[in-house]
Design a protein around this motif. Structure first.
Motif, PDB file in Angstrom:
ATOM      1  N   ALA A   1      16.722  51.835  16.804  1.00 24.09           N
ATOM      2  CA  ALA A   1      15.451  51.164  16.531  1.00 24.09           C
ATOM      3  C   ALA A   1      15.227  49.955  17.441  1.00 24.09           C
ATOM      4  CB  ALA A   1      15.384  50.734  15.069  1.00 24.09           C
ATOM      5  N   ASP A   2      16.296  49.418  18.009  1.00 27.74           N
ATOM      6  CA  ASP A   2      16.188  48.231  18.852  1.00 27.74           C
ATOM      7  C   ASP A   2      16.174  48.566  20.337  1.00 27.74           C
ATOM      8  OD1 ASP A   2      16.245  46.494  16.611  1.00 27.74           O
ATOM      9  OD2 ASP A   2      18.425  46.741  16.497  1.00 27.74           O
ATOM     10  N   LEU A   3      16.082  49.851  20.678  1.00 33.28           N
ATOM     11  CA  LEU A   3      16.184  50.280  22.067  1.00 33.28           C
ATOM     12  C   LEU A   3      14.942  51.058  22.503  1.00 33.28           C
ATOM     13  CD1 LEU A   3      19.886  51.512  21.879  1.00 33.28           C
ATOM     14  CD2 LEU A   3      19.068  49.347  22.834  1.00 33.28           C
ATOM     15  N   ALA A   4      14.698  51.063  23.794  1.00 30.89           N
ATOM     16  CA  ALA A   4      13.520  51.744  24.340  1.00 30.89           C
ATOM     17  C   ALA A   4      13.876  53.131  24.860  1.00 30.89           C
ATOM     18  CB  ALA A   4      12.909  50.899  25.453  1.00 30.89           C
ATOM     19  N   VAL A   5      14.682  53.856  24.085  1.00 30.45           N
ATOM     20  CA  VAL A   5      15.024  55.235  24.423  1.00 30.45           C
ATOM     21  C   VAL A   5      14.159  56.140  23.559  1.00 30.45           C
ATOM     22  CG1 VAL A   5      16.866  56.948  24.605  1.00 30.45           C
ATOM     23  CG2 VAL A   5      17.384  54.530  24.942  1.00 30.45           C
ATOM     24  N   ARG A   6      13.516  57.117  24.156  1.00 29.52           N
ATOM     25  CA  ARG A   6      12.572  57.971  23.443  1.00 29.52           C
ATOM     26  C   ARG A   6      12.960  59.439  23.593  1.00 29.52           C
ATOM     27  NH1 ARG A   6      12.088  53.779  21.720  1.00 29.52           N
ATOM     28  NH2 ARG A   6      10.335  52.304  21.866  1.00 29.52           N
ATOM     29  N   ALA A   7      12.640  60.227  22.558  1.00 25.01           N
ATOM     30  CA  ALA A   7      12.937  61.658  22.554  1.00 25.01           C
ATOM     31  C   ALA A   7      11.670  62.463  22.360  1.00 25.01           C
ATOM     32  CB  ALA A   7      13.935  61.983  21.440  1.00 25.01           C
ATOM     33  N   GLU A   8      11.636  63.627  22.992  1.00 20.39           N
ATOM     34  CA  GLU A   8      10.587  64.615  22.773  1.00 20.39           C
ATOM     35  C   GLU A   8      11.276  65.900  22.313  1.00 20.39           C
ATOM     36  OE1 GLU A   8       8.122  65.191  26.178  1.00 20.39           O
ATOM     37  OE2 GLU A   8       8.104  63.050  26.681  1.00 20.39           O
ATOM     38  N   GLY A   9      11.008  66.314  21.084  1.00 19.28           N
ATOM     39  CA  GLY A   9      11.645  67.508  20.551  1.00 19.28           C
ATOM     40  C   GLY A   9      12.549  67.164  19.390  1.00 19.28           C
ATOM     41  N   ARG A  10      12.613  68.062  18.419  1.00 18.28           N
ATOM     42  CA  ARG A  10      13.366  67.795  17.190  1.00 18.28           C
ATOM     43  C   ARG A  10      14.855  67.608  17.448  1.00 18.28           C
ATOM     44  NH1 ARG A  10      13.497  72.420  12.703  1.00 18.28           N
ATOM     45  NH2 ARG A  10      14.812  73.317  14.339  1.00 18.28           N
ATOM     46  N   ASP A  11      15.456  68.489  18.254  1.00 19.06           N
ATOM     47  CA  ASP A  11      16.892  68.382  18.502  1.00 19.06           C
ATOM     48  C   ASP A  11      17.221  67.138  19.320  1.00 19.06           C
ATOM     49  OD1 ASP A  11      17.432  70.727  17.112  1.00 19.06           O
ATOM     50  OD2 ASP A  11      17.280  71.981  18.907  1.00 19.06           O
ATOM     51  N   ALA A  12      16.396  66.827  20.297  1.00 19.39           N
ATOM     52  CA  ALA A  12      16.616  65.621  21.094  1.00 19.39           C
ATOM     53  C   ALA A  12      16.507  64.377  20.225  1.00 19.39           C
ATOM     54  CB  ALA A  12      15.618  65.558  22.251  1.00 19.39           C
ATOM     55  N   ASP A  13      15.559  64.394  19.307  1.00 20.83           N
ATOM     56  CA  ASP A  13      15.393  63.271  18.391  1.00 20.83           C
ATOM     57  C   ASP A  13      16.620  63.116  17.504  1.00 20.83           C
ATOM     58  OD1 ASP A  13      13.387  61.259  17.225  1.00 20.83           O
ATOM     59  OD2 ASP A  13      14.026  62.379  15.443  1.00 20.83           O
ATOM     60  N   ARG A  14      17.150  64.232  17.049  1.00 23.04           N
ATOM     61  CA  ARG A  14      18.361  64.189  16.215  1.00 23.04           C
ATOM     62  C   ARG A  14      19.536  63.652  17.009  1.00 23.04           C
ATOM     63  NH1 ARG A  14      21.124  62.889  12.055  1.00 23.04           N
ATOM     64  NH2 ARG A  14      22.608  64.413  11.217  1.00 23.04           N
ATOM     65  N   TRP A  15      19.627  64.043  18.275  1.00 27.90           N
ATOM     66  CA  TRP A  15      20.724  63.568  19.117  1.00 27.90           C
ATOM     67  C   TRP A  15      20.735  62.049  19.214  1.00 27.90           C
ATOM     68  CZ3 TRP A  15      20.643  63.204  25.037  1.00 27.90           C
ATOM     69  CH2 TRP A  15      21.924  62.870  25.527  1.00 27.90           C
ATOM     70  N   LEU A  16      19.579  61.447  19.361  1.00 27.99           N
ATOM     71  CA  LEU A  16      19.540  59.997  19.496  1.00 27.99           C
ATOM     72  C   LEU A  16      20.028  59.289  18.240  1.00 27.99           C
ATOM     73  CD1 LEU A  16      16.293  59.232  21.527  1.00 27.99           C
ATOM     74  CD2 LEU A  16      18.597  59.830  22.307  1.00 27.99           C
ATOM     75  N   ASP A  17      20.016  59.968  17.102  1.00 28.36           N
ATOM     76  CA  ASP A  17      20.548  59.378  15.874  1.00 28.36           C
ATOM     77  C   ASP A  17      22.069  59.425  15.813  1.00 28.36           C
ATOM     78  OD1 ASP A  17      18.090  58.669  14.750  1.00 28.36           O
ATOM     79  OD2 ASP A  17      17.838  60.619  13.777  1.00 28.36           O
ATOM     80  N   ILE A  18      22.693  60.353  16.554  1.00 29.41           N
ATOM     81  CA  ILE A  18      24.128  60.588  16.396  1.00 29.41           C
ATOM     82  C   ILE A  18      24.908  60.466  17.699  1.00 29.41           C
ATOM     83  CG2 ILE A  18      23.734  62.108  14.411  1.00 29.41           C
ATOM     84  CD1 ILE A  18      24.237  64.490  16.295  1.00 29.41           C
ATOM     85  N   ALA A  19      24.246  60.162  18.798  1.00 26.52           N
ATOM     86  CA  ALA A  19      24.900  60.185  20.109  1.00 26.52           C
ATOM     87  C   ALA A  19      26.131  59.294  20.146  1.00 26.52           C
ATOM     88  CB  ALA A  19      23.907  59.737  21.186  1.00 26.52           C
ATOM     89  N   GLN A  20      27.193  59.795  20.786  1.00 27.71           N
ATOM     90  CA  GLN A  20      28.376  58.982  21.041  1.00 27.71           C
ATOM     91  C   GLN A  20      29.040  59.483  22.308  1.00 27.71           C
ATOM     92  OE1 GLN A  20      30.607  60.148  17.286  1.00 27.71           O
ATOM     93  NE2 GLN A  20      32.306  60.330  18.756  1.00 27.71           N
ATOM     94  N   ALA A  21      29.471  58.546  23.135  1.00 30.56           N
ATOM     95  CA  ALA A  21      30.094  58.884  24.401  1.00 30.56           C
ATOM     96  C   ALA A  21      31.609  58.868  24.313  1.00 30.56           C
ATOM     97  CB  ALA A  21      29.640  57.896  25.480  1.00 30.56           C
ATOM     98  N   PHE A  22      32.162  58.574  23.175  1.00 34.86           N
ATOM     99  CA  PHE A  22      33.604  58.401  23.013  1.00 34.86           C
ATOM    100  C   PHE A  22      34.175  59.522  22.155  1.00 34.86           C
ATOM    101  CE2 PHE A  22      31.121  55.874  20.074  1.00 34.86           C
ATOM    102  CZ  PHE A  22      31.586  56.283  18.833  1.00 34.86           C
ATOM    103  N   ALA A  23      35.459  59.837  22.388  1.00 29.75           N
ATOM    104  CA  ALA A  23      36.154  60.831  21.586  1.00 29.75           C
ATOM    105  C   ALA A  23      36.558  60.214  20.250  1.00 29.75           C
ATOM    106  CB  ALA A  23      37.386  61.332  22.330  1.00 29.75           C
ATOM    107  N   GLY A  24      36.823  61.068  19.288  1.00 28.80           N
ATOM    108  CA  GLY A  24      37.274  60.583  17.989  1.00 28.80           C
ATOM    109  C   GLY A  24      36.220  60.768  16.924  1.00 28.80           C
ATOM    110  N   PRO A  25      36.520  60.289  15.718  1.00 29.40           N
ATOM    111  CA  PRO A  25      35.593  60.454  14.598  1.00 29.40           C
ATOM    112  C   PRO A  25      34.231  59.833  14.884  1.00 29.40           C
ATOM    113  CG  PRO A  25      37.743  59.670  13.835  1.00 29.40           C
ATOM    114  CD  PRO A  25      37.755  59.583  15.323  1.00 29.40           C
TER     115      PRO A  25
END
Length: 264
Positions: A228-252
Protein backbone atom coordinates in the motif's frame (compact mmCIF):
# COMPACT_ATOMS: atom_id res chain seq x y z
CA UNK A 1 33.41 -16.47 -14.98
CA UNK A 2 33.22 -13.20 -16.96
CA UNK A 3 29.42 -13.00 -16.63
CA UNK A 4 29.67 -13.69 -12.90
CA UNK A 5 32.18 -10.99 -12.02
CA UNK A 6 29.84 -7.97 -12.33
CA UNK A 7 27.43 -9.26 -9.68
CA UNK A 8 30.34 -10.20 -7.38
CA UNK A 9 31.72 -6.68 -7.81
CA UNK A 10 28.28 -5.26 -7.04
CA UNK A 11 27.98 -7.48 -3.96
CA UNK A 12 31.28 -6.10 -2.71
CA UNK A 13 30.11 -2.51 -3.28
CA UNK A 14 26.77 -3.17 -1.57
CA UNK A 15 28.53 -4.66 1.44
CA UNK A 16 30.99 -1.78 1.64
CA UNK A 17 28.12 0.72 1.60
CA UNK A 18 26.52 -1.00 4.58
CA UNK A 19 29.91 -1.27 6.29
CA UNK A 20 30.24 2.52 6.08
CA UNK A 21 26.89 2.84 7.86
CA UNK A 22 27.74 0.57 10.78
CA UNK A 23 31.52 0.85 11.00
CA UNK A 24 31.56 3.85 13.32
CA UNK A 25 28.43 3.14 15.38
CA UNK A 26 28.56 3.27 19.17
CA UNK A 27 27.65 0.21 21.23
CA UNK A 28 24.32 1.86 21.99
CA UNK A 29 23.58 2.30 18.29
CA UNK A 30 24.33 -1.37 17.62
CA UNK A 31 21.57 -2.14 20.13
CA UNK A 32 18.94 0.01 18.38
CA UNK A 33 15.80 -1.91 17.44
CA UNK A 34 15.22 -2.18 13.68
CA UNK A 35 11.92 -2.61 11.76
CA UNK A 36 12.44 -6.40 11.86
CA UNK A 37 10.60 -7.51 15.00
CA UNK A 38 13.05 -8.51 17.74
CA UNK A 39 16.14 -7.62 15.74
CA UNK A 40 18.65 -4.88 16.54
CA UNK A 41 21.29 -3.46 14.23
CA UNK A 42 23.61 -6.13 15.64
CA UNK A 43 21.13 -8.87 14.69
CA UNK A 44 21.01 -7.56 11.12
CA UNK A 45 24.79 -7.67 10.69
CA UNK A 46 25.07 -10.95 12.57
CA UNK A 47 22.56 -12.51 10.19
CA UNK A 48 24.58 -11.38 7.18
CA UNK A 49 27.78 -12.73 8.73
CA UNK A 50 26.06 -16.04 9.55
CA UNK A 51 24.65 -16.42 6.03
CA UNK A 52 27.97 -15.53 4.42
CA UNK A 53 29.56 -18.34 6.46
CA UNK A 54 26.87 -20.75 5.31
CA UNK A 55 27.38 -19.71 1.68
CA UNK A 56 31.13 -20.23 1.99
CA UNK A 57 30.52 -23.61 3.61
CA UNK A 58 28.18 -24.62 0.78
CA UNK A 59 30.91 -23.78 -1.74
CA UNK A 60 33.88 -25.32 0.10
CA UNK A 61 32.41 -28.12 2.25
CA UNK A 62 29.06 -29.14 0.73
CA UNK A 63 28.72 -32.34 2.76
CA UNK A 64 28.87 -30.44 6.05
CA UNK A 65 26.52 -27.81 4.67
CA UNK A 66 23.94 -30.48 3.82
CA UNK A 67 23.84 -31.33 7.51
CA UNK A 68 23.03 -27.68 8.16
CA UNK A 69 20.10 -28.00 5.76
CA UNK A 70 18.80 -30.88 7.90
CA UNK A 71 18.97 -28.63 10.98
CA UNK A 72 17.07 -25.93 9.13
CA UNK A 73 14.36 -28.37 8.06
CA UNK A 74 14.01 -29.50 11.66
CA UNK A 75 13.46 -25.93 12.91
CA UNK A 76 12.29 -23.85 9.90
CA UNK A 77 10.79 -21.06 12.01
CA UNK A 78 13.72 -20.54 14.36
CA UNK A 79 17.07 -21.45 12.79
CA UNK A 80 17.57 -18.01 11.20
CA UNK A 81 16.75 -16.15 14.41
CA UNK A 82 19.05 -18.43 16.40
CA UNK A 83 21.97 -17.70 14.08
CA UNK A 84 21.37 -13.95 14.35
CA UNK A 85 20.97 -14.09 18.12
CA UNK A 86 24.27 -15.89 18.60
CA UNK A 87 26.18 -13.29 16.61
CA UNK A 88 24.35 -10.31 18.10
CA UNK A 89 25.45 -11.37 21.59
CA UNK A 90 29.09 -10.72 20.70
CA UNK A 91 30.83 -7.35 21.22
CA UNK A 92 30.16 -5.09 18.21
CA UNK A 93 33.83 -4.78 17.27
CA UNK A 94 34.19 -8.56 17.22
CA UNK A 95 31.01 -9.00 15.20
CA UNK A 96 32.11 -6.37 12.67
CA UNK A 97 35.52 -8.00 12.25
CA UNK A 98 33.88 -11.39 11.76
CA UNK A 99 31.52 -10.04 9.11
CA UNK A 100 34.38 -8.39 7.24
CA UNK A 101 36.52 -11.53 7.30
CA UNK A 102 33.63 -13.69 6.16
CA UNK A 103 32.82 -11.33 3.30
CA UNK A 104 36.42 -11.47 2.09
CA UNK A 105 36.53 -15.27 2.24
CA UNK A 106 33.25 -15.59 0.37
CA UNK A 107 34.36 -13.04 -2.24
CA UNK A 108 37.49 -15.09 -2.88
CA UNK A 109 35.47 -18.31 -3.19
CA UNK A 110 32.97 -16.76 -5.59
CA UNK A 111 35.71 -15.39 -7.83
CA UNK A 112 37.58 -18.70 -7.97
CA UNK A 113 34.54 -20.95 -8.52
CA UNK A 114 34.67 -23.08 -11.64
CA UNK A 115 32.36 -22.17 -14.48
CA UNK A 116 29.23 -24.32 -14.37
CA UNK A 117 29.72 -25.38 -10.74
CA UNK A 118 26.56 -25.75 -8.65
CA UNK A 119 26.42 -25.51 -4.88
CA UNK A 120 23.79 -26.77 -2.42
CA UNK A 121 21.56 -24.19 -0.76
CA UNK A 122 18.38 -23.95 1.32
CA UNK A 123 16.43 -23.83 -1.93
CA UNK A 124 17.57 -25.15 -5.33
CA UNK A 125 21.33 -25.58 -5.98
CA UNK A 126 23.07 -22.33 -6.86
CA UNK A 127 25.70 -21.24 -9.35
CA UNK A 128 28.34 -18.78 -8.18
CA UNK A 129 26.43 -15.96 -9.90
CA UNK A 130 23.17 -16.98 -8.23
CA UNK A 131 24.89 -17.24 -4.85
CA UNK A 132 26.32 -13.74 -5.26
CA UNK A 133 22.94 -12.41 -6.38
CA UNK A 134 21.25 -13.88 -3.32
CA UNK A 135 23.88 -12.43 -1.01
CA UNK A 136 23.50 -9.01 -2.63
CA UNK A 137 19.73 -9.14 -2.26
CA UNK A 138 20.01 -9.95 1.44
CA UNK A 139 22.74 -7.39 2.05
CA UNK A 140 20.64 -4.69 0.43
CA UNK A 141 17.47 -5.70 2.30
CA UNK A 142 19.06 -5.92 5.74
CA UNK A 143 21.00 -2.76 4.98
CA UNK A 144 17.65 -1.08 4.35
CA UNK A 145 16.52 -2.04 7.84
CA UNK A 146 19.72 -0.56 9.28
CA UNK A 147 19.36 2.62 7.23
CA UNK A 148 15.73 3.04 8.29
CA UNK A 149 16.74 2.61 11.92
CA UNK A 150 19.47 5.24 11.66
CA UNK A 151 17.29 7.63 9.66
CA UNK A 152 19.61 7.45 6.65
CA UNK A 153 18.30 7.80 3.10
CA UNK A 154 20.34 5.63 0.76
CA UNK A 155 20.31 6.80 -2.86
CA UNK A 156 19.25 3.80 -4.95
CA UNK A 157 21.78 2.46 -7.43
CA UNK A 158 21.59 0.22 -10.48
CA UNK A 159 22.77 -2.62 -8.26
CA UNK A 160 19.05 -3.02 -7.65
CA UNK A 161 18.90 -4.77 -11.03
CA UNK A 162 20.06 -7.95 -9.28
CA UNK A 163 17.36 -7.68 -6.62
CA UNK A 164 14.69 -7.14 -9.27
CA UNK A 165 15.90 -10.15 -11.21
CA UNK A 166 15.82 -12.52 -8.25
CA UNK A 167 12.41 -11.16 -7.25
CA UNK A 168 11.02 -11.88 -10.71
CA UNK A 169 12.59 -15.34 -10.84
CA UNK A 170 11.15 -16.18 -7.41
CA UNK A 171 7.55 -15.58 -8.52
CA UNK A 172 6.56 -19.25 -8.62
CA UNK A 173 8.36 -19.92 -5.33
CA UNK A 174 6.28 -17.22 -3.62
CA UNK A 175 3.12 -19.02 -4.69
CA UNK A 176 4.41 -22.51 -3.93
CA UNK A 177 5.70 -21.74 -0.43
CA UNK A 178 2.16 -20.69 0.47
CA UNK A 179 0.64 -23.86 -0.96
CA UNK A 180 -0.72 -22.02 -4.01
CA UNK A 181 -0.48 -23.14 -7.62
CA UNK A 182 1.75 -20.75 -9.58
CA UNK A 183 0.15 -19.07 -12.61
CA UNK A 184 0.65 -20.96 -15.84
CA UNK A 185 1.64 -17.92 -17.89
CA UNK A 186 4.54 -15.51 -17.49
CA UNK A 187 3.91 -11.92 -16.48
CA UNK A 188 5.42 -8.86 -18.09
CA UNK A 189 7.43 -6.93 -15.52
CA UNK A 190 8.59 -3.40 -16.34
CA UNK A 191 10.43 -1.39 -13.70
CA UNK A 192 12.29 1.89 -13.99
CA UNK A 193 15.88 1.71 -12.73
CA UNK A 194 17.50 4.52 -10.74
CA UNK A 195 19.51 5.68 -13.77
CA UNK A 196 16.34 5.97 -15.89
CA UNK A 197 16.70 2.70 -17.79
CA UNK A 198 13.60 0.52 -18.14
CA UNK A 199 14.27 -3.04 -17.01
CA UNK A 200 11.92 -5.57 -18.58
CA UNK A 201 11.18 -9.25 -17.99
CA UNK A 202 8.72 -11.64 -19.60
CA UNK A 203 6.85 -11.52 -22.92
CA UNK A 204 6.03 -8.05 -24.17
CA UNK A 205 2.51 -9.20 -25.09
CA UNK A 206 1.78 -10.94 -21.76
CA UNK A 207 -1.81 -10.52 -20.62
CA UNK A 208 -0.78 -9.66 -17.04
CA UNK A 209 1.73 -6.98 -16.07
CA UNK A 210 3.57 -5.44 -13.13
CA UNK A 211 5.02 -1.93 -13.40
CA UNK A 212 6.64 0.66 -11.17
CA UNK A 213 9.94 2.04 -9.86
CA UNK A 214 12.69 -0.55 -9.35
CA UNK A 215 13.27 0.66 -5.79
CA UNK A 216 9.63 0.09 -4.86
CA UNK A 217 9.62 -3.34 -6.49
CA UNK A 218 12.72 -4.28 -4.48
CA UNK A 219 11.17 -3.05 -1.24
CA UNK A 220 8.13 -5.18 -2.07
CA UNK A 221 9.86 -8.47 -2.92
CA UNK A 222 12.21 -8.21 0.08
CA UNK A 223 9.18 -7.38 2.27
CA UNK A 224 10.72 -4.14 3.52
CA UNK A 225 7.57 -2.12 2.85
CA UNK A 226 3.87 -2.80 2.49
CA UNK A 227 2.38 -2.82 -0.96
CA UNK A 228 0.00 0.00 0.00
CA UNK A 229 2.98 2.33 0.50
CA UNK A 230 4.62 1.58 -2.85
CA UNK A 231 4.05 2.66 -6.45
CA UNK A 232 4.04 -0.86 -7.87
CA UNK A 233 0.95 -1.66 -9.94
CA UNK A 234 -0.53 -4.88 -11.34
CA UNK A 235 -2.78 -5.61 -14.29
CA UNK A 236 -4.51 -8.98 -14.03
CA UNK A 237 -5.84 -11.08 -11.16
CA UNK A 238 -2.81 -13.35 -10.78
CA UNK A 239 -0.35 -10.47 -11.02
CA UNK A 240 -2.34 -8.62 -8.39
CA UNK A 241 -2.21 -11.66 -6.12
CA UNK A 242 1.54 -11.92 -6.63
CA UNK A 243 2.10 -8.42 -5.32
CA UNK A 244 0.40 -9.46 -2.07
CA UNK A 245 2.73 -12.43 -1.51
CA UNK A 246 5.95 -11.68 -3.41
CA UNK A 247 9.21 -12.67 -1.74
CA UNK A 248 12.71 -12.82 -3.16
CA UNK A 249 14.16 -14.95 -0.35
CA UNK A 250 14.09 -18.68 0.34
CA UNK A 251 12.37 -20.06 3.40
CA UNK A 252 8.94 -19.77 4.98
CA UNK A 253 6.56 -17.09 3.80
CA UNK A 254 7.17 -13.90 5.74
CA UNK A 255 4.51 -11.80 7.38
CA UNK A 256 5.84 -8.68 5.70
CA UNK A 257 5.64 -5.16 7.07
CA UNK A 258 2.44 -3.37 8.03
CA UNK A 259 1.38 -0.28 6.06
CA UNK A 260 2.54 3.06 7.41
CA UNK A 261 0.44 4.23 10.30
CA UNK A 262 -0.80 0.73 11.15
CA UNK A 263 -0.01 -1.19 14.30
CA UNK A 264 2.86 -3.63 13.85
Amino acid sequence: MSETMPVIDDLREESEELDRLVGELSEGEWALVTPAVGWTVAHQVAHLAWTDRRALQAMTDPDTFRREIEKALAAPDSFVDEGAQEGAARPPAELLADWRAGRKALDDALRSAHKGARFPWYGPPMSAASMATGRLMETWAHGQDVADTLGVIRPPTDRLRHVVRIGVRARDYAFGVRGLTPPADEFRVEVLGPSGELWTYGPEDAAQRVTGPALDFCLLVTQRAHRADLAVRAEGRDADRWLDIAQAFAGPAGAGRPPKGAEA
